[in-house]
Motif scaffolding. Structure first.
Motif, short mmCIF file in Angstrom:
data_model
loop_
_atom_site.label_atom_id
_atom_site.label_comp_id
_atom_site.label_asym_id
_atom_site.label_seq_id
_atom_site.Cartn_x
_atom_site.Cartn_y
_atom_site.Cartn_z
N GLU A 84 0.72 -1.12 0.01
CA GLU A 84 -0.09 -0.14 -0.11
C GLU A 84 0.93 1.12 0.09
O GLU A 84 1.96 1.39 0.66
CB GLU A 84 -1.00 0.05 1.22
N TRP A 85 0.73 2.36 -0.55
CA TRP A 85 1.45 3.40 -0.97
C TRP A 85 0.70 4.67 -0.66
O TRP A 85 -0.64 5.06 -1.02
CB TRP A 85 1.74 3.54 -2.26
N ILE A 86 1.12 5.59 0.27
CA ILE A 86 0.84 6.90 0.64
C ILE A 86 1.44 7.87 -0.36
O ILE A 86 2.60 7.99 -0.20
CB ILE A 86 0.79 7.33 2.01
N GLN A 87 0.55 8.41 -1.08
CA GLN A 87 1.31 9.42 -1.97
C GLN A 87 1.26 10.85 -1.24
O GLN A 87 0.30 11.29 -0.97
CB GLN A 87 0.20 9.72 -3.22
N ALA A 88 2.51 11.10 -1.00
CA ALA A 88 2.60 12.37 -0.34
C ALA A 88 2.45 13.57 -1.17
O ALA A 88 2.01 14.72 -0.54
CB ALA A 88 4.05 12.44 0.38
N PHE A 89 2.89 13.78 -2.13
CA PHE A 89 2.82 14.83 -3.15
C PHE A 89 2.26 14.42 -4.35
O PHE A 89 2.41 13.32 -4.84
CB PHE A 89 4.22 15.51 -3.67
#
Length: 89
Positions: A84-89
């Motif tokens: 799972e990936w958290i897109q910061a920008f």
């Protein structure tokens, strides 16, 4: 929806071995892109790894897409992991 990254590994001699499955692989990816589940996917320059970004309801959906791909089913992709990936920008 949640974003996921997929890292995978290609088999040896990928350029020769993928040829019979390439068009079906690309057609499937185009359908995934059109549906919005596939954000982007592609190989590393040295053709040893594949990287993809998906947006789906759950990780199982992404696993099904990977495992139904002709590259996985025919040993062109030899292993993969999904996070799972958290897109910061």
């Amino acid at each position: 929806m949640t974003k996921y990254i997929m890292w995978g590994t290609y088999c040896e001699d990928v350029l020769e071995k993928r040829a019979p499955y390439r068009q079906a692989h690309l057609d499937g990816l185009a359908k995934q892109k059109e549906s919005g589940v596939l954000i982007t996917i592609g190989p590393t320059k040295d053709l040893t790894k594949v990287f993809g970004i998906y947006e789906a309801d759950n990780e199982d959906t992404v696993r099904q897409l990977v495992e139904n791909d002709p590259y996985w089913q025919n040993g062109i992709w030899t292993e993969y992991s999904i996070k799972e990936w958290i897109q910061a920008f």
